[in-house]
Motif scaffolding. Structure first.
Motif, PDB file in Angstrom:
ATOM      1  N   VAL A  80       3.329   2.672 -14.227  1.00 50.43           N
ATOM      2  CA  VAL A  80       2.842   1.950 -12.696  1.00 50.43           C
ATOM      3  C   VAL A  80       3.339   0.536 -13.353  1.00 50.43           C
ATOM      4  O   VAL A  80       3.196  -0.612 -13.964  1.00 50.43           O
ATOM      5  CB  VAL A  80       1.526   1.753 -12.656  1.00 50.43           C
ATOM      6  N   SER A  81       4.463   0.237 -12.770  1.00 50.50           N
ATOM      7  CA  SER A  81       5.214  -1.223 -12.796  1.00 50.50           C
ATOM      8  C   SER A  81       5.810  -1.846 -11.110  1.00 50.50           C
ATOM      9  O   SER A  81       6.280  -1.120 -10.995  1.00 50.50           O
ATOM     10  CB  SER A  81       6.620  -0.839 -13.963  1.00 50.50           C
ATOM     11  N   ALA A  82       5.034  -3.651 -11.020  1.00 51.80           N
ATOM     12  CA  ALA A  82       6.209  -3.866 -10.471  1.00 51.80           C
ATOM     13  C   ALA A  82       6.676  -4.337 -10.146  1.00 51.80           C
ATOM     14  O   ALA A  82       5.643  -5.730 -10.901  1.00 51.80           O
ATOM     15  CB  ALA A  82       4.321  -4.162  -9.030  1.00 51.80           C
ATOM     16  N   GLY A  93      11.732 -10.441 -11.619  1.00 54.54           N
ATOM     17  CA  GLY A  93       9.803 -10.936 -11.467  1.00 54.54           C
ATOM     18  C   GLY A  93       9.352 -10.486 -12.194  1.00 54.54           C
ATOM     19  O   GLY A  93       9.891 -10.155 -13.118  1.00 54.54           O
ATOM     20  N   LYS A  94       8.625 -10.845 -12.522  1.00 57.86           N
ATOM     21  CA  LYS A  94       6.916 -10.590 -14.200  1.00 57.86           C
ATOM     22  C   LYS A  94       6.636  -8.757 -13.279  1.00 57.86           C
ATOM     23  O   LYS A  94       6.010  -9.069 -12.483  1.00 57.86           O
ATOM     24  CB  LYS A  94       6.059 -11.069 -14.512  1.00 57.86           C
ATOM     25  N   THR A  95       6.700  -8.328 -14.352  1.00 60.15           N
ATOM     26  CA  THR A  95       6.252  -7.377 -14.410  1.00 60.15           C
ATOM     27  C   THR A  95       4.033  -6.830 -13.815  1.00 60.15           C
ATOM     28  O   THR A  95       3.823  -7.726 -15.322  1.00 60.15           O
ATOM     29  CB  THR A  95       6.649  -6.054 -14.994  1.00 60.15           C
ATOM     30  N   SER A  96       4.058  -6.532 -13.303  1.00 58.66           N
ATOM     31  CA  SER A  96       2.762  -5.903 -12.947  1.00 58.66           C
ATOM     32  C   SER A  96       2.330  -4.776 -12.949  1.00 58.66           C
ATOM     33  O   SER A  96       2.971  -4.094 -13.114  1.00 58.66           O
ATOM     34  CB  SER A  96       2.112  -6.568 -11.605  1.00 58.66           C
ATOM     35  N   SER A  97       1.460  -4.085 -13.252  1.00 52.73           N
ATOM     36  CA  SER A  97       0.711  -2.375 -13.488  1.00 52.73           C
ATOM     37  C   SER A  97      -0.066  -3.091 -13.118  1.00 52.73           C
ATOM     38  O   SER A  97      -1.568  -1.774 -13.430  1.00 52.73           O
ATOM     39  CB  SER A  97       1.140  -2.306 -15.011  1.00 52.73           C
ATOM     40  N   THR A  99      -7.605   4.564  -4.338  1.00 52.56           N
ATOM     41  CA  THR A  99      -9.194   4.236  -3.325  1.00 52.56           C
ATOM     42  C   THR A  99      -8.824   5.753  -2.335  1.00 52.56           C
ATOM     43  O   THR A  99      -8.344   5.426  -1.572  1.00 52.56           O
ATOM     44  CB  THR A  99      -9.063   3.394  -2.537  1.00 52.56           C
ATOM     45  N   ASP A 100      -9.637   6.974  -2.995  1.00 57.60           N
ATOM     46  CA  ASP A 100      -8.798   7.679  -2.095  1.00 57.60           C
ATOM     47  C   ASP A 100      -7.454   8.260  -2.007  1.00 57.60           C
ATOM     48  O   ASP A 100      -6.683   8.549  -2.553  1.00 57.60           O
ATOM     49  CB  ASP A 100      -9.491   8.106  -0.048  1.00 57.60           C
ATOM     50  N   THR A 101      -6.684   8.442  -0.696  1.00 58.98           N
ATOM     51  CA  THR A 101      -5.364   8.580  -0.421  1.00 58.98           C
ATOM     52  C   THR A 101      -4.586   7.326  -0.352  1.00 58.98           C
ATOM     53  O   THR A 101      -3.253   7.551   0.429  1.00 58.98           O
ATOM     54  CB  THR A 101      -5.327   9.519   0.867  1.00 58.98           C
ATOM     55  N   ARG A 102      -5.059   6.447  -0.834  1.00 60.45           N
ATOM     56  CA  ARG A 102      -4.413   4.845  -0.558  1.00 60.45           C
ATOM     57  C   ARG A 102      -4.483   3.965  -1.987  1.00 60.45           C
ATOM     58  O   ARG A 102      -5.187   4.346  -2.690  1.00 60.45           O
ATOM     59  CB  ARG A 102      -4.719   4.003   0.586  1.00 60.45           C
ATOM     60  N   MET A 103      -3.197   3.749  -2.087  1.00 56.81           N
ATOM     61  CA  MET A 103      -3.100   3.083  -3.564  1.00 56.81           C
ATOM     62  C   MET A 103      -2.623   1.846  -3.432  1.00 56.81           C
ATOM     63  O   MET A 103      -1.276   1.449  -2.899  1.00 56.81           O
ATOM     64  CB  MET A 103      -1.587   3.895  -4.313  1.00 56.81           C
ATOM     65  N   GLN A 104      -3.042   0.734  -4.045  1.00 57.35           N
ATOM     66  CA  GLN A 104      -2.775  -0.568  -3.358  1.00 57.35           C
ATOM     67  C   GLN A 104      -1.820  -1.529  -5.072  1.00 57.35           C
ATOM     68  O   GLN A 104      -2.724  -1.496  -5.938  1.00 57.35           O
ATOM     69  CB  GLN A 104      -4.196  -1.698  -3.796  1.00 57.35           C
ATOM     70  N   VAL A 105      -0.614  -1.405  -4.987  1.00 61.44           N
ATOM     71  CA  VAL A 105       0.497  -1.782  -5.650  1.00 61.44           C
ATOM     72  C   VAL A 105       0.651  -3.678  -5.653  1.00 61.44           C
ATOM     73  O   VAL A 105       0.855  -4.258  -4.454  1.00 61.44           O
ATOM     74  CB  VAL A 105       1.018  -1.089  -5.855  1.00 61.44           C
ATOM     75  N   PHE A 106      -0.177  -4.075  -7.455  1.00 60.52           N
ATOM     76  CA  PHE A 106       0.242  -5.816  -6.941  1.00 60.52           C
ATOM     77  C   PHE A 106       1.038  -6.081  -7.378  1.00 60.52           C
ATOM     78  O   PHE A 106       1.773  -6.036  -8.806  1.00 60.52           O
ATOM     79  CB  PHE A 106      -0.949  -6.450  -6.988  1.00 60.52           C
ATOM     80  N   PHE A 107       1.397  -7.639  -6.852  1.00 61.52           N
ATOM     81  CA  PHE A 107       2.925  -7.834  -7.667  1.00 61.52           C
ATOM     82  C   PHE A 107       2.477  -9.466  -8.064  1.00 61.52           C
ATOM     83  O   PHE A 107       1.476 -10.079  -8.010  1.00 61.52           O
ATOM     84  CB  PHE A 107       3.892  -8.516  -6.700  1.00 61.52           C
ATOM     85  N   TRP A 140       1.112  -1.523  -0.109  1.00 58.44           N
ATOM     86  CA  TRP A 140      -0.248  -0.225  -0.288  1.00 58.44           C
ATOM     87  C   TRP A 140       0.656   1.617   0.278  1.00 58.44           C
ATOM     88  O   TRP A 140       2.076   0.907   0.545  1.00 58.44           O
ATOM     89  CB  TRP A 140      -1.214   0.300   1.078  1.00 58.44           C
ATOM     90  N   LEU A 141       0.109   2.066  -0.647  1.00 60.19           N
ATOM     91  CA  LEU A 141       1.253   3.603  -0.849  1.00 60.19           C
ATOM     92  C   LEU A 141       0.282   4.549   0.042  1.00 60.19           C
ATOM     93  O   LEU A 141      -1.522   4.681   0.017  1.00 60.19           O
ATOM     94  CB  LEU A 141       1.630   3.560  -2.234  1.00 60.19           C
TER      95      LEU A 141
END
Length: 645
Positions: free
Chosen positions: A132-134, A140-144, A149-157, A94-95
């Motif tokens: 966006v790149s994770a 590892g394989k790149t996820s985008s 959500t409001d002031t939070r960003m969930q980035v998945f791998f 989470w960011l």
């Protein structure tokens, strides 16, 4: 002797027939019981220090950003290297996306009263992100995939980040309109020679994943501040050529962005206890003197180690000065100030660097050494806000007001920049602790040039008000009019009572320093603080934590009577409030001599009254509870005998 004892026992029996005496079998055990789960585990020891398996995740940042002073936009690219030291693999991180607070439909905007408050802000901003790149590990394989959500960003791998040392990288482009009114934490200030940009919460920041809650994802609403991981920062800020930039950490390309004369002045300031101009007032606006190039853009490059955040300020209108900071170890740092013509003057910002230097040196000597290469004070439209190595203070502040806000904001370097508590939930662990250390810094500055206003009895009106709230109330929940007391003054007075009234200087200072040393660059919880103080000071303080920090009861010690007996006097004391306290009292004798006595808090364990035998051959003229006035006693009219005193 037996005859005297019998007389004393008879008088004590008479004294016990008071209006508020408890019934047989009653006691005050409830006031002294444990009030929260504070037992240790492998992560957090019962002694209040990190346990043998304590872990903490981290994040390193590389950022390149450009500030456009024509459109008031900031655009950048960020790469985050995330370190998962936790015992479990992570499928996502989470960011914190704090600029999204400046949107019309943000939770913070929608929960701001219609009449506005300190945390009102612009509503035409917010982040735009792209590319966006994770990726987990190096191969590892790149996820985008992500969700904002409001002031939070969930980035998945695509693959979990392994436990106990796994790494991942997250990168993206970001941009946002720089708010003019940035909730009194950042923003733009239009001055006659140019705009002042106070830049904070300006990049996506990793949220904390800890052993208490897992992911800490409370939204950014306004009053609640920040909870961030530690890491290394490498950031570059590109600005118009005529701007001066100051920021968190070390400027590593001074040769590219400063003139030869400015570099020489920097060297002079690094060896001077007196303030030295880097950019003089009369030089502002004359770019042939102040800038190494005369057109285009220029990039300022900063680095900072083991920090939880960074901020910067930029303007073409800055006056800039600096002086050396002397640290206990023999190391040196540099105090710097940037301000505009509107803030210049001996009664105002011309003394800012003097104040900054004094504040940093005091806290370094009294509590823990300052860890950063610079300490920068920025004259801003922000009334007062702190970041590692740099603070923003009101540009109109003068004399005692400027000292107070400068000292307070730099005190935050210790709480929460060094001791990384969760400001979003426990504002008292940074604001209150800081307000407490500000008291001693102010007493120390220039032989008491400015008074400290941290006086216990000033709080009594609020402490007895029906609308008061507990220190433990979350900052985004507390009523706005109570935040100053709940987060700042009541916890500060609590620590002052511990130091000046309950524990004494040596025991308190040992415990407080132990807390700072144990939790520097870590994430303490309230129970960690309580435990370490009790263990180092050697005192069970459940009654105090429970009553003062988590309750709303008041102190009301009373002096209820004095009766002469053979060989001395019987003194009858009462605890009429809901919060017990040791009884410190001063006895004045008819010959003018005085002595101070203390009854331990345990006298209230079995009831609300206590009789003490004072053995003396002298005649008593006066007895006063709390002669140092350290307690916010709710009724001082019953603190003295005889009552006409």
């Amino acid at each position: 002797m037996r005859h005297l004892l019998e007389k004393v026992l008879v008088v004590i029996a008479l004294f016990s027939m008071s209006a508020y005496a408890q019934q047989p079998g009653d006691n005050n055990q409830g006031l002294f019981d444990e009030f929260m789960f504070n037992r240790g585990n492998t992560y957090r020891s019962a002694s209040g220090v990190p346990g043998p398996e304590y872990w903490q995740n981290g994040a390193d940042y590389k950022i390149e950003a450009e500030l456009d002073d024509q459109t008031n936009y900031l655009k950048g690219k960020i790469t985050i290297t995330y370190h998962n030291n936790s015992p479990e693999p992570l499928d996502f991180i989470w960011l914190q996306m704090d600029q999204n607070r400046f949107m019309e439909d943000s939770r913070g905007t929608l929960t701001t009263p219609v009449e506005g408050n300190r945390y009102s802000g612009d509503v035409d901003g917010g982040y735009k992100v792209s590319e966006v790149s994770a990726k987990t590990g190096r191969r590892g394989k790149t996820s985008s995939r992500y969700i904002i959500t409001d002031t939070r960003m969930q980035v998945f791998f695509n693959e979990p980040v392994p436990a106990k040392g796994g790494e991942a990288t997250v990168s993206m482009n970001f941009e946002f309109k720089i708010p003019e009114k940035g909730m009194d934490r950042m923003g733009r200030l239009n001055m006659k020679k140019g705009e002042v940009y106070s830049m904070a919460q300006w990049y996506p920041r990793v949220a904390v994943f800890d052993d208490i809650k897992g992911w800490n994802v409370e939204p950014y609403l306004g009053a609640g501040e920040f909870y961030l991981e530690y890491g290394d920062f490498d950031y570059k800020v590109t600005v118009p050529y005529d701007h001066i930039v100051v920021g968190s950490g070390e400027l590593v390309n001074a040769g590219d962005v400063l003139t030869k004369e400015q570099q020489n002045r920097m060297k002079e300031a690094a060896g001077s206890d007196k303030t030295v101009y880097i950019v003089k007032p009369e030089e502002v606006g004359n770019t042939t003197v102040t800038r190494p190039k005369q057109d285009g853009k220029i990039t300022w490059h900063f680095k900072m180690k083991n920090s939880r955040d960074i901020a910067f300020a930029s303007s073409k209108a800055f006056i800039w000065d600096a002086a050396r900071i002397n640290l206990p170890s023999g190391k040196k740092a540099m105090a710097q100030s940037v301000y505009t013509d509107e803030s210049d003057g001996e009664m105002a910002w011309t003394r800012s660097t003097e104040y900054t230097k004094a504040s940093i040196e005091h806290y370094s000597n009294m509590w823990y050494e300052y860890p950063y290469p610079v300490a920068v004070n920025v004259a801003s439209n922000v009334g007062g806000m702190e970041y590692p190595g740099i603070v923003f203070c009101g540009y109109k502040a003068k004399t005692a007001g400027l000292w107070g806000v400068t000292d307070h904001e730099f005190g935050h370097i210790w709480f929460p920049m060094i001791v990384g508590s969760n400001e979003r939930l426990y504002a008292w662990m940074d604001e209150g602790f800081n307000t407490f250390i500000n008291h001693y810094s102010t007493l120390n500055f220039n032989k008491g040039e400015y008074p400290s206003r941290l006086e216990a009895r000033r709080l009594v009106g609020w402490l007895t008000d029906k609308g008061r709230e507990s220190i433990s109330t979350y900052p985004d929940v507390v009523q706005s009019q109570n935040l100053g007391m709940v987060a700042y003054y009541k916890p500060a007075i609590g620590l002052k009572m511990l130091r000046e009234y309950i524990l004494g200087h040596e025991r308190f200072d040992n415990a407080f320093k132990a807390y700072i040393n144990a939790w520097a660059y870590k994430h303490p919880q309230p129970s960690d603080f309580f435990n370490i103080v009790e263990n180092v000071a050697g005192e069970n303080l459940n009654w105090f934590w429970k009553g003062w920090f988590y309750g709303n009861e008041n102190i009301d010690l009373s002096m209820d009577g004095v009766r002469p007996v053979d060989g001395g006097y019987l003194l009858n004391f009462g605890n009429r409030g809901g919060l017990p306290m040791p009884v410190v009292f001063e006895v004045t004798y008819s010959d003018g001599s005085k002595e101070t006595k203390t009854l331990p808090v345990e006298v209230w364990q079995r009831g609300a009254e206590w009789t003490h035998l004072l053995q003396t051959t002298k005649e008593i003229r006066k007895i006063e509870i709390d002669p140092g006035k350290e307690l916010p006693d709710s009724n001082i009219s019953n603190n003295t005998w005889p009552s006409e005193f």
